[in-house]
Write an enzyme that holds these catalytic residues in place. Sequence first.
Site, PDB file in Angstrom:
ATOM      1  N   HIS A  65     -21.992  32.502  49.313  1.00  0.00           N
ATOM      2  CA  HIS A  65     -22.201  31.815  50.291  1.00  0.00           C
ATOM      3  C   HIS A  65     -23.006  30.644  50.461  1.00  0.00           C
ATOM      4  CE1 HIS A  65     -19.767  35.136  53.321  1.00  0.00           C
ATOM      5  NE2 HIS A  65     -18.876  33.734  52.310  1.00  0.00           N
ATOM      6  N   GLU A  68     -25.634  30.395  52.943  1.00  0.00           N
ATOM      7  CA  GLU A  68     -26.808  31.691  52.868  1.00  0.00           C
ATOM      8  C   GLU A  68     -27.939  31.469  51.848  1.00  0.00           C
ATOM      9  OE1 GLU A  68     -23.826  34.162  53.935  1.00  0.00           O
ATOM     10  OE2 GLU A  68     -22.673  32.894  55.321  1.00  0.00           O
ATOM     11  N   HIS A 172     -27.187  38.141  52.279  1.00  0.00           N
ATOM     12  CA  HIS A 172     -26.425  36.869  52.969  1.00  0.00           C
ATOM     13  C   HIS A 172     -26.640  36.343  53.761  1.00  0.00           C
ATOM     14  CE1 HIS A 172     -21.711  36.724  51.356  1.00  0.00           C
ATOM     15  NE2 HIS A 172     -22.806  38.145  51.033  1.00  0.00           N
ATOM     16  N   GLU A 260     -27.265  41.100  55.145  1.00  0.00           N
ATOM     17  CA  GLU A 260     -27.746  40.011  55.915  1.00  0.00           C
ATOM     18  C   GLU A 260     -29.205  40.006  56.419  1.00  0.00           C
ATOM     19  OE1 GLU A 260     -25.032  37.752  56.384  1.00  0.00           O
ATOM     20  OE2 GLU A 260     -23.206  39.017  56.274  1.00  0.00           O
TER      21      GLU A 260
END
Length: 419
Positions: A65, A68, A172, A260
């Site tokens: 992404h 990110e 991410h 994350e």
Amino acid sequence: VSSYHHTEELEAYLKGVHAAYPSLTHLHSIGRSVEGRDLWVLVLGRFPTHHKIGIPEFKYVANMHGDETVGREILLHLIDFLVTSYRRDPVITRLLNNTRIHIMPTMNPDGFEATKVPDCYYTRGRYNKNGEDLNRNFPDAFENNNASIQPETQAVMNWIKNETFVLSANLHGGALVASYTFDNVTGSLKGYSRSPDDDVFIHLAKTYSFNHASMYKGMGCDSRQTFPEGITNGYSWYQLEGGMQDYNYVWGQCFEITLELSCCKYPLADQLEKFWRDNKAALIEYIKQVHLGVKGQVTDRNGNPIPNAIVEAKGRPHVCPYRTNEHGEYFLLLLPGTYVINATVPGFKSMLKTVEIPDNTGNFSALKQDFSFSEVSIRSRAASCPKTPLYQDLERASAATKPTLHILVLMTVMLVIFK
């Protein structure tokens, strides 16, 4: 002070590292983005240019992404740390001597360049140039994914097919948690989508979370979201189709989790140094887990390797059976304990061996268990796994019958067996 590396700087940085450490690194592009930017991978290890028998392949992929960004930068720090510690730090030296580590700082360079104003929240730079979310773009094991496969996705799929990856993580931002397979689910199960290797995935996620400065506290990023011990089953958090981690596990024989790493997706550059410090120990400890479990070679009576032999641990069948590579090698990630390993060359009797697996991550080598088929002197033919969703037949069977309780119970049992 750390600053963000845009395409040219990223390229220059990777080329500089390779020039300074030519025998420890190998730099190559696995493909190109929609706008033609290279998808660079730096490989590190004692034998960086090619696979060596018995040495497992590991990968980190960041920035799929484009908005990110923390993962993109901490992987550059990781590269620097690995090359400068080699031959100085005994642990890193052994890690690089016994592991081939592939690092892809950005899978979506176009999205990164399209994110003009750094922002903690969602921006259009999340997607690739064609407006596709790359983490919804892979074939899905549970339902037909109608998304048209993007060049970035195709490059990664080819890469997975060409290497014997054993363990992986993709980086991410937007939360602080380690999330693991499955991300999607068949219709009948609620709340948790369990893979046959759920225990291993929980261990992998916790390895990252507990070695991270704060992830293990499970605070999440706001009061609505708490993650006990800093980990979550992907589907329990939210369902997604076409995710990269499920694809790795089902079709790539590679265990991958999704990390994350920051509440803010694109933080200010002066915070990058701290993100590196917070993640450094976790990034290293996680790589060591590629040496969990058991590995070995399957050979015929002449000692020639048998590719495409099925090697699975009893009681945890993969929907798409795990097979040996062209060198007849297999790698199975398993926690310490007693297992029965079943090796099958199609058309011949299976061979079963009971193994006692110790915790070998500190020795940088999984337990070795070879199989020799004395009656076989042929190369087994390539067996491919269907690329259509593997759980659909079950679903169709359940839709065709009137769901009486008896059938539902049977279906649930079958799902548990298949999963």
